[in-house]
Design an enzyme around this catalytic site. Structure first.
Site, PDB file in Angstrom:
ATOM      1  N   LYS A 297       0.852  -1.271   0.113  1.00 29.22           N
ATOM      2  CA  LYS A 297      -0.092   0.043   0.013  1.00 29.22           C
ATOM      3  C   LYS A 297       0.932   1.133   0.050  1.00 29.22           C
ATOM      4  O   LYS A 297       0.607   2.163  -0.818  1.00 29.22           O
ATOM      5  CB  LYS A 297      -0.868   0.057   1.219  1.00 29.22           C
ATOM      6  N   ASN A 298       2.004   1.331   0.797  1.00 31.51           N
ATOM      7  CA  ASN A 298       2.642   2.428   1.054  1.00 31.51           C
ATOM      8  C   ASN A 298       3.696   2.725  -0.148  1.00 31.51           C
ATOM      9  O   ASN A 298       4.298   3.960  -0.238  1.00 31.51           O
ATOM     10  CB  ASN A 298       3.284   2.257   2.375  1.00 31.51           C
TER      11      ASN A 298
ATOM     12  N   CYS B 193      -2.734  12.278  13.720  1.00 29.90           N
ATOM     13  CA  CYS B 193      -3.483  11.084  13.329  1.00 29.90           C
ATOM     14  C   CYS B 193      -3.280  10.224  14.736  1.00 29.90           C
ATOM     15  O   CYS B 193      -2.675  10.685  15.746  1.00 29.90           O
ATOM     16  CB  CYS B 193      -3.187  10.376  12.130  1.00 29.90           C
TER      17      CYS B 193
ATOM     18  N   ARG C  46       2.726  13.637  13.273  1.00 27.43           N
ATOM     19  CA  ARG C  46       3.066  13.543  11.967  1.00 27.43           C
ATOM     20  C   ARG C  46       3.373  15.057  11.249  1.00 27.43           C
ATOM     21  O   ARG C  46       2.678  15.462  10.305  1.00 27.43           O
ATOM     22  CB  ARG C  46       1.690  13.030  11.135  1.00 27.43           C
TER      23      ARG C  46
ATOM     24  N   ASP D 194       5.420  -0.242  11.914  1.00 28.81           N
ATOM     25  CA  ASP D 194       4.023  -0.435  11.556  1.00 28.81           C
ATOM     26  C   ASP D 194       3.664  -2.062  11.876  1.00 28.81           C
ATOM     27  O   ASP D 194       2.737  -2.576  11.833  1.00 28.81           O
ATOM     28  CB  ASP D 194       3.922  -0.566  10.023  1.00 28.81           C
TER      29      ASP D 194
ATOM     30  N   ARG E  89      -8.280  -0.041   5.812  1.00 31.37           N
ATOM     31  CA  ARG E  89      -7.513   0.920   4.922  1.00 31.37           C
ATOM     32  C   ARG E  89      -6.047   0.326   4.256  1.00 31.37           C
ATOM     33  O   ARG E  89      -5.775   0.744   3.174  1.00 31.37           O
ATOM     34  CB  ARG E  89      -7.023   2.175   5.890  1.00 31.37           C
TER      35      ARG E  89
HETATM   36  C1  EPZ Z   1       5.227   6.327   6.373  1.00 33.60           C
HETATM   37  O1  EPZ Z   1       4.657   7.418   7.089  1.00 33.60           O
HETATM   38  C2  EPZ Z   1       4.068   5.341   6.390  1.00 33.60           C
HETATM   39  N1  EPZ Z   1       2.898   5.828   5.542  1.00 33.60           N
HETATM   40  C3  EPZ Z   1       3.710   4.832   7.708  1.00 33.60           C
HETATM   41  O2  EPZ Z   1       3.092   3.712   7.388  1.00 33.60           O
HETATM   42  C4  EPZ Z   1       4.980   4.155   8.679  1.00 33.60           C
HETATM   43  O3  EPZ Z   1       4.633   3.986   9.785  1.00 33.60           O
HETATM   44  C5  EPZ Z   1       5.979   5.532   8.596  1.00 33.60           C
HETATM   45  O4  EPZ Z   1       6.449   5.847   6.983  1.00 33.60           O
HETATM   46  C6  EPZ Z   1       7.354   5.044   9.101  1.00 33.60           C
HETATM   47  O5  EPZ Z   1       7.889   3.816   8.464  1.00 33.60           O
HETATM   48  C7  EPZ Z   1       2.912   5.855   4.362  1.00 33.60           C
HETATM   49  O6  EPZ Z   1       4.137   5.345   3.683  1.00 33.60           O
HETATM   50  C8  EPZ Z   1       1.810   6.357   3.594  1.00 33.60           C
HETATM   51  P1  EPZ Z   1       7.791   9.339   8.376  1.00 33.60           P
HETATM   52  P2  EPZ Z   1       5.242   8.941   7.056  1.00 33.60           P
HETATM   53  O7  EPZ Z   1       7.750  10.818   7.699  1.00 33.60           O
HETATM   54  O8  EPZ Z   1       6.155   9.089   5.901  1.00 33.60           O
HETATM   55  C9  EPZ Z   1       8.982  12.396  11.978  1.00 33.60           C
HETATM   56  C10 EPZ Z   1       0.822   2.592   7.925  1.00 33.60           C
HETATM   57  O9  EPZ Z   1       0.430   1.822   8.842  1.00 33.60           O
HETATM   58  N2  EPZ Z   1       8.774  13.154  10.961  1.00 33.60           N
HETATM   59  O10 EPZ Z   1       8.835   8.290   7.934  1.00 33.60           O
HETATM   60  O11 EPZ Z   1       4.465   9.965   7.434  1.00 33.60           O
HETATM   61  C11 EPZ Z   1       7.595  11.746  12.174  1.00 33.60           C
HETATM   62  O12 EPZ Z   1       7.016  12.483  13.350  1.00 33.60           O
HETATM   63  C12 EPZ Z   1       1.627   4.111   8.038  1.00 33.60           C
HETATM   64  O13 EPZ Z   1       0.972   2.023   7.076  1.00 33.60           O
HETATM   65  C13 EPZ Z   1       9.215  14.516  11.161  1.00 33.60           C
HETATM   66  O14 EPZ Z   1       9.720  14.917  12.257  1.00 33.60           O
HETATM   67  O15 EPZ Z   1       6.219   8.647   8.366  1.00 33.60           O
HETATM   68  C14 EPZ Z   1       7.890  10.459  12.672  1.00 33.60           C
HETATM   69  O16 EPZ Z   1       8.388  10.424  14.216  1.00 33.60           O
HETATM   70  C15 EPZ Z   1       1.335   4.458   9.366  1.00 33.60           C
HETATM   71  N3  EPZ Z   1       9.262  15.913  10.475  1.00 33.60           N
HETATM   72  C16 EPZ Z   1       9.204  10.211  11.901  1.00 33.60           C
HETATM   73  O17 EPZ Z   1       9.715  11.239  11.219  1.00 33.60           O
HETATM   74  C17 EPZ Z   1       8.535  15.290   8.913  1.00 33.60           C
HETATM   75  O18 EPZ Z   1       8.578  16.423   8.214  1.00 33.60           O
HETATM   76  C18 EPZ Z   1       8.790   9.165  10.849  1.00 33.60           C
HETATM   77  O19 EPZ Z   1       7.938   9.638  10.022  1.00 33.60           O
HETATM   78  C19 EPZ Z   1       8.326  14.188   8.740  1.00 33.60           C
HETATM   79  C20 EPZ Z   1       8.348  13.281   9.555  1.00 33.60           C
END
Ligand code: EPZ
Length: 438
Positions: free
Chosen positions: A22-23, A118, A123, A306, A398
């Site tokens: 999905k991702n 969320c 996020r 995840d 989802r």
């Molecule tokens: C992706 O989310 C996935 N979603 C998430 O899967 C997954 O848990 C996550 O990556 C981590 O692997 C999709 O791919 C659609 P991140 P994403 O940016 O990209 C911080 C599921 O269950 N951060 O890697 O939003 C953030 O707060 C979902 O399928 C910042 O600080 O995750 C977090 O602590 C849930 N500033 C960490 O980085 C930013 O600008 C990782 O977030 C962006 C992120």
């Protein structure tokens, strides 16, 4: 309300095939709109997150043709970048923000609602916005909408403070047509980041280093169409692998990439499972003699956040005390309160979860707090004797295609109930001893 009714206590046994990631598919769709030709993407999972993002692309004028449940054709030819990807889209599907990077990259402008937090954490998008600004993009936030505009996109050196998956993908998209070379350091290395980079290269982009700490993008003029197949879903595969251990079963999962599952194999073996890779399949044999472990979530190739809730369910059945530390999302323990209704003995202490093992979960009525926690509660219900009801399964739908059907194929007694309250169902069970219909 839609719920799963589970008559648990039986080992999961047999063979299933998992769907595409999905991702990854979400990022591939954003990449596809950067070409005016019609690209074909196969092996997409038929889940609501996918459908929400395709609706957003249609809404801004993109061409989306569903060839079948798992194949879509996409072109960005008639997109109007002045269109706003509104809050309703982004609330339903956070990854609509990938359109920000794609629209900036292709049109030097974008209007996308800022996603809120969320169920699992705040996020933020600061790393995304930092990357865009270094490429020459001016962004401002007005009434919850990010307005992004650039006179010219110029290659830049960008260091990510966090190896963010979303920021890595979004900045990569925005830099495709930028003049010169962009170097992004401390990037995410998740399988789907590599998958998206591979597709973009197949469309004519010049991207090197995906899967390492640094990605280098050299700007090109345009992208052409591509026929592309999404990689298998590491998280769906991991969920079923853990299900084999939680139910003391024996599951073979086809159509996986073992490399993506290595860390899951290691941690399941520490818990006592037997994990056997063979080409594109993995077999997991559970045990009722589970050993407690220590688990820390981390960016790939570390243990994926995840799968943290699902692993907690398995640790909750291990002898002794296990400790899980969630380092990615600050609110990813919402399932613990629900699980205590099934006699789970877990306590959150700062960013860690202290888990005391119990012999078996007790059946109860529980509610899915989010996508992966919901899947974890289903695993607990499959372990418990008797009838468990997992409410709010729209969260689970989802990210998991026909989750109940796949589980039934493995011998689970599970079915979807809708339009009845859980109390009605409980009373029916008491009176008539519900027979789960295959
Ligand atoms: C992706 O989310 C996935 N979603 C998430 O899967 C997954 O848990 C996550 O990556 C981590 O692997 C999709 O791919 C659609 P991140 P994403 O940016 O990209 C911080 C599921 O269950 N951060 O890697 O939003 C953030 O707060 C979902 O399928 C910042 O600080 O995750 C977090 O602590 C849930 N500033 C960490 O980085 C930013 O600008 C990782 O977030 C962006 C992120």
């Amino acid at each position: 309300m839609r719920s799963y009714l589970i008559d648990g206590g039986k080992p999961l046994k047999g063979t299933i095939e998992i769907n595409g990631a999905k991702n990854s598919a979400l990022g591939l769709f954003a990449g596809a709109i950067m070409s005016d030709e019609l690209s074909t993407i196969e092996n997409i999972p038929n889940v609501s997150d996918i459908n929400y993002l395709l609706d957003s692309i249609t809404m801004i004028g993109g061409t989306v043709k569903r060839k079948d449940k798992h194949t879509v054709q996409i072109s960005g030819k008639n997109i109007n970048p002045e269109e706003i990807i509104d809050y309703d889209c982004v609330k339903k599907m956070r990854a609509s923000y990938y359109l920000l990077g794609a629209l900036i990259g292709k049109y030097k402008k974008a209007r996308v609602a800022l996603p809120g937090g969320c169920e699992i954490g705040s996020r933020p998008l600061d790393q995304h916005l930092k990357g865009f600004s270094l490429l020459g993009v001016k962004t401002n936030l007005k009434n919850g909408i990010i307005y992004a505009e650039a006179k010219e996109l110029k290659g830049a050196n960008i260091y990510l403070d966090v190896p963010s998956v979303g920021a890595t993908i979004n900045i990569m998209l925005a830099a495709i047509f930028a003049k010169g070379t962009t170097c992004i350091t401390n990037v995410a290395k998740e399988p789907h980041v590599v998958d998206i980079a591979n597709m973009l290269c197949a469309m004519g982009a010049k991207i090197k280093g995906a899967g390492t700490d640094t990605i280098e993008i050299t700007g090109v003029q345009r992208l052409h169409k591509v026929n592309y197949t999404v990689i298998p879903d590491q998280i769906e595969a991991g969920t079923f692998m853990i299900g084999a251990l939680v139910t003391n079963g024996d599951i073979t999962i086809k159509n996986v990439i073992p490399k993506h599952l290595e860390i899951i194999k290691y941690k399941l073996e520490e818990l006592g499972a037997t994990v056997i890779f063979d080409n594109d399949t993995v077999r997991v044999i559970g045990t009722n003699k589970k050993q407690s472990i220590r688990l820390v979530t981390a960016p790939y190739p570390g243990f994926p956040t995840d799968l943290q809730p699902q692993m907690a369910i398995a640790c909750g059945l291990a002898k002794g005390t296990s400790i899980i530390r969630e380092t990615i999302f600050e609110k990813r323990y919402a399932y613990v309160d629900e699980l205590s209704r099934m006699s789970g003995k877990m306590k959150v202490s700062s960013d860690s979860l202290i888990i005391e093992g119990i012999p078996q979960y007790q059946n109860a009525i529980v509610s899915s707090p989010d996508l992966r926690a919901g899947a974890a509660l289903v695993l607990a219900g499959l372990n418990a004797e008797g009838f468990t009801i997992v409410e709010n399964i729209q969260y689970i739908e989802r990210g998991y295609e026909v989750f109940d059907e796949k589980l039934r194929k493995l011998g689970a007694n599970i079915k979807i109930i809708e339009g009845q309250t859980s109390e009605d169902i409980r009373r029916q069970i008491q009176k008539e001893r519900f027979k789960i219909i295959k």
